[in-house]
Design an enzyme around this catalytic site. Structure first.
Site, short mmCIF file in Angstrom:
data_model
loop_
_atom_site.label_atom_id
_atom_site.label_comp_id
_atom_site.label_asym_id
_atom_site.label_seq_id
_atom_site.Cartn_x
_atom_site.Cartn_y
_atom_site.Cartn_z
N GLY A 1 0.77 -1.19 0.04
CA GLY A 1 -0.09 -0.09 -0.14
C GLY A 1 0.91 1.31 -0.14
O GLY A 1 0.48 2.26 0.58
N ALA A 2 1.64 1.36 -0.97
CA ALA A 2 2.96 2.44 -0.80
C ALA A 2 2.74 3.47 -1.74
O ALA A 2 3.26 4.41 -1.89
CB ALA A 2 4.31 1.74 -1.09
N GLY B 1 -1.14 7.79 1.12
CA GLY B 1 -0.93 7.83 2.28
C GLY B 1 0.23 7.92 3.04
O GLY B 1 1.41 8.16 2.61
N ILE B 2 0.19 7.14 4.43
CA ILE B 2 1.40 6.86 5.13
C ILE B 2 2.34 5.84 4.42
O ILE B 2 3.47 5.56 4.78
CB ILE B 2 1.03 6.42 6.61
CG1 ILE B 2 0.03 5.01 6.51
CG2 ILE B 2 0.23 7.49 7.29
CD1 ILE B 2 0.03 4.40 8.00
N GLY B 3 1.68 5.13 3.31
CA GLY B 3 2.40 4.25 2.79
C GLY B 3 3.71 4.87 1.95
O GLY B 3 4.65 4.72 1.79
N ASP C 1 -1.98 -7.16 -5.16
CA ASP C 1 -3.52 -6.84 -4.92
C ASP C 1 -3.65 -7.65 -3.64
O ASP C 1 -3.83 -8.94 -3.90
CB ASP C 1 -4.50 -7.25 -6.02
CG ASP C 1 -5.94 -6.94 -5.63
OD1 ASP C 1 -6.12 -6.69 -4.46
OD2 ASP C 1 -6.96 -6.91 -6.47
N LEU C 2 -3.58 -7.16 -2.60
CA LEU C 2 -3.95 -8.23 -1.38
C LEU C 2 -5.16 -8.78 -1.09
O LEU C 2 -5.19 -9.77 -0.45
CB LEU C 2 -3.64 -7.09 0.09
CG LEU C 2 -2.17 -6.93 0.49
CD1 LEU C 2 -1.67 -8.22 0.91
CD2 LEU C 2 -1.54 -6.21 -0.41
N TYR D 1 -23.07 -9.08 8.44
CA TYR D 1 -21.97 -7.89 8.05
C TYR D 1 -22.47 -6.66 8.37
O TYR D 1 -23.45 -6.04 8.17
CB TYR D 1 -21.68 -7.90 6.70
CG TYR D 1 -20.53 -7.03 6.08
CD1 TYR D 1 -19.25 -7.29 6.29
CD2 TYR D 1 -20.94 -5.77 5.30
CE1 TYR D 1 -18.45 -6.79 5.75
CE2 TYR D 1 -20.16 -5.11 5.10
CZ TYR D 1 -18.58 -5.19 5.19
OH TYR D 1 -17.61 -4.29 4.66
#
Length: 615
Positions: free
Chosen positions: A338-339, A342-344, A390-391, A494
């Site tokens: 996720g780089a 944001g913080i990535g 893609d996680l 859910y």
């Protein structure tokens, strides 16, 4: 401290200490809960005769009795007032005027938040009617009494509208003058922002009129701070946002005593004499300025109570660059998922700045290449590469791991950072609920596939390996069963917020169980989890309400990205973290996760469950 000498941690008692309000009369609306109660109590403590306007007169009388029990000399009266009913407002004003009492201070405090579309008795949208229009009428009806009081007493009158930083989160048009009562245009959070904007505009225009006419009455508005009160009604806003506010409240929100401070400051303090038409935050007049200096100053004031340095010598104010200053990461290789946002991005940049070779695992390769180019432009010596990942897809995770292993690169640091937030119910291509798949299971599989490479690197380099899972304080906000092992993919069970909390709890449990296994096997690799802090990033893109609220409050309340990446970089690189494993960090210090996050049996059960899912 601000120029007033007070800060966000100052209480209403503190900001009015030494002030004698004897002889003054005030009306406070919305006095049966939250800051209305504390405002009433502190004004009464300072000698002010307080008239409380409340819908629930029984509750208002209970408040009065409690205050009198604490302060026997207090002068407090309760009168019925429903701000959503113009008839009730007129009746209240008529009864007050008939009493012959003076009026020095009017505090328009009552409010409701994020109601479903409802029309008032006067067929006006309920939030606009309650938060603004009722107060607008009340002020107009009482203005002659306030003028007379100011003239006869030679004491400045003060009108105070309790607004909110939520005024920034209104409709794009500002106020929907032609569609106030149009249900098809209604959005409950925008409608709240609209009503709070109206509070500020009302105070400004009233201040102008009063000044033009030479009347010794001021009118100001304020943001009391983010406070837990029953303005967030679970039966209307839903239980999870309320729970979310309560969880965050332990970290960034004010107490009622602090929340009433700015109201009491504007109502009584000599420093405010002659100031009119302005907007105040945390006991400091901002004079309508919204420049970055003011916002930064305000944010620092708010965060000061939470900025104490822990044993690491760093705090919530510390940036990723500061916590890694002087550390040489040359020769280390890291993967950051996720780089591309944001913080990535900041984690990648700062690791590269310290000499680490960073492999970015990202879904969007175009965005990743842009990030890489920007980093290399700033840091020409940086070693940054991007690989598709893609996680949410187990096939993509396996392909990424295979390609990385085939590259022959070592791996010292694995940062499982990527995440999504509060998505509608969706199944991944592997038929697994999307948040559980992306935030947790993909990282679980990735870690397993890369573990042999990390072990080999550790053995050959004689340098400790580190695995870092980005979790969240919202791991506390999960299902009652903690993790719905039997119903992971059940749409009927859910809830998007609880599913997010479930995935973040799983991140902690994964790190804890992994740490236990590595220690048992005598492997020199640590595994830790962390809460990066409340940060404005595009993780909120799937929930428009939170995106709006977060982006509105974020500039004042939340961390910036440089601060948000600090704990990740600290746990990944700092020598002080050596040998520490199976812990949960926040603000670069070890923090205790909730009981579920420390449940050894639950961690083992999750490990076995996950192993079966990825077979």
């Amino acid at each position: 401290m601000s120029s007033s000498g007070f800060s966000s941690s100052s209480t209403a008692e503190k900001v009015t200490q030494g002030i004698d309000g004897t002889g003054l009369t005030a009306i406070v609306t919305g006095t049966t809960h939250g800051i209305g109660i504390e405002t009433t109590r502190v004004l009464a403590l300072r000698g002010v005769h307080v008239i409380t306007g409340a819908r629930d007169v029984t509750a208002a009388k209970d408040v009065k009795e409690a205050i009198l029990k604490e302060i026997p000399t207090a002068k407090v009266e309760a009168m019925e007032l429903d701000l959503s009913s113009l008839a009730s407002v007129r009746n209240f004003a008529s009864e007050f005027i008939s009493s012959g009492l003076p009026l020095n201070i009017l505090i328009n405090n009552a409010g409701i938040s994020a109601f479903p579309f409802t029309l008032s008795k006067d067929n006006i949208e309920l939030q606009f009617a309650t938060n603004h229009l009722g107060h607008f009428l009340l002020t107009n009806l009482l203005l002659d009494t306030m003028k007379k009081t100011a003239s006869e007493s030679n004491k400045e009158g003060r009108i105070i509208n309790v607004s909110s930083e939520g005024h920034k989160y209104t409709y794009p048009e500002g106020i929907l003058f032609d569609k106030i009562n149009d249900e098809s245009s209604y959005q409950k959070w925008h409608a709240y922002g609209q009503s709070k904007l109206a509070n500020i505009l009302h105070a400004k225009e009233l201040a102008r009129h009063l000044k033009e006419n030479g009347i010794n009455i001021t009118a100001n508005s304020l943001h009391p701070g983010a406070i837990i009160t029953n303005i967030y009604k679970p039966e209307l806003s839903g239980p999870v946002p309320t729970d979310l506010m309560n969880i965050l409240g332990n970290y960034v929100l004010k107490t009622g005593q602090q929340g009433a401070a700015t109201t009491c400051y504007l109502a009584l303090h000599p420093q405010v004499r002659g100031i009119s038409g302005d907007y105040s935050i945390y006991n400091e007049i901002t004079y309508g300025k919204e420049n970055e200096t003011t916002l930064t100053k305000t944010k620092n004031i708010m965060w000061r109570p939470f900025s104490r340095k822990g044993s690491s010598a760093f705090s919530s104010f510390s940036t990723a660059e500061q916590v890694t200053e002087g550390i040489d990461g040359t020769g280390l290789t890291a993967i950051v998922t996720g780089a591309a946002s944001g913080i990535g991005v900041e984690t990648t940049r700062v690791l590269a700045l310290r000499g680490v070779h960073v492999i970015m695992g990202v879904r969007n390769m175009i965005a990743a290449e842009d990030v890489k180019e920007a980093i290399i432009k700033e840091i020409p010596t940086a070693k940054v590469d991007a690989m598709e990942l893609d996680l949410s897809s187990m096939a993509s995770v396996r392909k990424f791991a295979s390609n990385f292993v085939s590259s022959g690169l070592p791996l010292n640091i694995l940062i499982n950072n990527a995440g999504i937030f509060a998505t509608p119910f969706t199944l991944s291509e592997d038929m697994i609920e999307l948040q559980f798949a992306t935030n947790y299971l993909g990282h679980f599989l990735l870690t397993n596939l890369l573990l042999d490479t990390m072990k080999k690197t550790t053995q050959e380099s004689k340098k400790q390996g580190r695995i870092v899972n980005i979790s969240s304080i919202l791991h506390q906000l999960t299902y009652r069963g903690a993790i719905l092992f039997e119903k992971i993919n059940d749409p009927s069970s859910y809830h998007k917020w609880l599913a997010y909390g479930q995935s973040k709890l799983a991140n902690i449990l994964h790190a804890n169980e992994l740490a236990r296994r590595l220690k048992e096997d005598g492997v020199d690799i640590t595994a830790n989890s962390l809460h990066p802090g409340a940060i404005v990033t595009n993780i909120f893109r799937h929930t428009s309400v939170m995106a709006g609220v977060v982006n509105t409050l974020g500039r004042v309340v939340f961390k910036n990205v440089q601060q948000g990446a600090a704990t990740t970089c600290y746990v990944a690189l700092h020598p002080k973290v050596r040998e520490i494993s199976g812990e949960y960090f926040s603000n670069c210090n070890i923090l205790t996760a909730n009981s579920l996050g420390r449940d050894i049996d639950l961690a083992k059960k999750l490990w076995d469950f996950s192993s079966n899912l990825i077979k």
